[in-house]
Design an enzyme around this catalytic site. Sequence first.
Site, mmCIF file in Angstrom:
data_model
loop_
_atom_site.group_PDB
_atom_site.id
_atom_site.type_symbol
_atom_site.label_atom_id
_atom_site.label_comp_id
_atom_site.label_asym_id
_atom_site.label_seq_id
_atom_site.Cartn_x
_atom_site.Cartn_y
_atom_site.Cartn_z
ATOM 1 N N ALA A 1 50.372 21.368 27.530
ATOM 2 C CA ALA A 1 50.081 19.941 27.326
ATOM 3 C C ALA A 1 51.206 19.006 27.745
ATOM 4 O O ALA A 1 52.386 19.291 27.555
ATOM 5 C CB ALA A 1 49.713 19.630 25.880
ATOM 6 N N GLY A 2 50.798 17.901 28.315
ATOM 7 C CA GLY A 2 51.717 16.831 28.690
ATOM 8 C C GLY A 2 52.316 16.962 30.073
ATOM 9 O O GLY A 2 52.966 16.043 30.570
ATOM 10 N N GLY B 1 47.366 15.341 27.989
ATOM 11 C CA GLY B 1 46.916 14.385 28.999
ATOM 12 C C GLY B 1 47.852 13.211 29.231
ATOM 13 O O GLY B 1 47.545 12.316 30.017
ATOM 14 N N ASN C 1 46.165 21.104 32.592
ATOM 15 C CA ASN C 1 44.840 20.758 33.099
ATOM 16 C C ASN C 1 44.885 19.410 33.824
ATOM 17 O O ASN C 1 44.754 19.335 35.040
ATOM 18 C CB ASN C 1 43.839 20.712 31.939
ATOM 19 C CG ASN C 1 42.396 20.489 32.382
ATOM 20 O OD1 ASN C 1 42.125 20.105 33.515
ATOM 21 N ND2 ASN C 1 41.462 20.718 31.506
ATOM 22 N N THR C 2 45.169 18.335 33.050
ATOM 23 C CA THR C 2 45.090 16.990 33.621
ATOM 24 C C THR C 2 46.035 16.792 34.806
ATOM 25 O O THR C 2 45.674 16.110 35.770
ATOM 26 C CB THR C 2 45.395 15.947 32.529
ATOM 27 O OG1 THR C 2 44.614 16.259 31.377
ATOM 28 C CG2 THR C 2 45.047 14.546 32.986
ATOM 29 N N LYS D 1 42.272 30.035 22.306
ATOM 30 C CA LYS D 1 43.329 29.020 22.279
ATOM 31 C C LYS D 1 43.012 28.092 21.114
ATOM 32 O O LYS D 1 42.057 27.311 21.170
ATOM 33 C CB LYS D 1 43.380 28.236 23.594
ATOM 34 C CG LYS D 1 44.409 27.113 23.549
ATOM 35 C CD LYS D 1 44.313 26.160 24.737
ATOM 36 C CE LYS D 1 45.115 24.899 24.422
ATOM 37 N NZ LYS D 1 44.980 23.874 25.465
#
Lengths: 316, 71
Positions: free
Chosen positions: A240-241, A205, A262-263, A144
């Site tokens: 992301a986001g 994040g 992830n977050t 990645k």
Amino acid sequence: MSDTTPPTSVAPESGHQQPSQPKSRGANACLENIQTQNFSVPPLRVGSFLLQSRLVVGTGKYKDVDQMRQALQASGADVITVAVRRERLFDKDGRSLLDALPLDQLTILPNTAGCFNAADAVRVARLGRELLQQLGNPGQRWVKLEVLGDKTTLLPDPIGTIEACAELVKDGFEVLCYSSDDPITAVRLRDAGASSVMPAGSPIGSGRGIANREAIMILIDLLKNPAHGGRADYPVIVDAGVGTPSDVTLAMELGADGVLLNTGIAHAVDPVPMAHAMRLALEAGYFGCKSGRIARKLLGTASSPWSGTFTHIPGE
Amino acid sequence: MEQLQLQIQVNGEAREYIGVHTVAQLLAHLGHDAVPCAVEVNQQLVPKAKHSQHQLHGGDRVELVTLVGGG
């Protein structure tokens, strides 16, 4: 915990089955159809990999490894991302990530997070490949790619990403490129040999979901619509986001092939049920997209018939 | 004088070693010979198959890396 729900990951033989149209409008026939249809989300091909789950999850930011392991299980993901970092040589403590995970059941996708130029990203990608070769994990074939512009926004540097992508492809990597939501950058990455383009919904994040849905829609159109130079099976993964399950659903409804996050799980108040929710949201969005949404209309359209009404209708 | 002192940087810290000549010996010295560990010397990857041949020299900058949680 998600023990009571069937797994998202599907056996290959049932994976490609698409929901068929009901053949009869009779109530019993419809019911039978619902009961017997297999609504499994098919696996996703990315380069030489077949992802059983279209939800790819990160392994960062968890309170501890037990929580991470439970959340990964609840997410149903079979691909997880990891970072490459210095060994803590002189203050060893705790369990390592490698001890905590069932590595034989997971495909590891190493990232180049923390790199701000192409040369560093290439170095980190090679180190990640070396580690996965030592582990015998199939993830040794891919990476990645993240080349970030700065530490404040964590937004990708498009020029550095394109440069690193070309270099890594030449070195035999299958490259999944973290990108902004700019459609032209995505096309350039695809042309540089990326196995997948992974546009950010919003900064890493940030939890703001898909900040510019039209950009994502245009990007998906350019990469996947044959009439516009795309290829229907070219994988686009929103990365992301993502903050909520509805963000995941929206990404899939817009036509993304998968979501990486992830977050949104790891920093939820209760990460394990959130992981379960993200998995359900992906399924909802997948079938929502495949089923073809209704056209937007400005005004109302009645669901109950006008014929046979016997009460007063204004203006008639 | 055969017992040379090797001054190198390991993961950003200056260190001195005696009796360490190769990457494999450095890993053994640090107790990292049995765990997955990728090695760079002066920003060049040294694959595991070459650990025992790769000679270290004074001033070398060595990075020993592993996989950690990340997104």
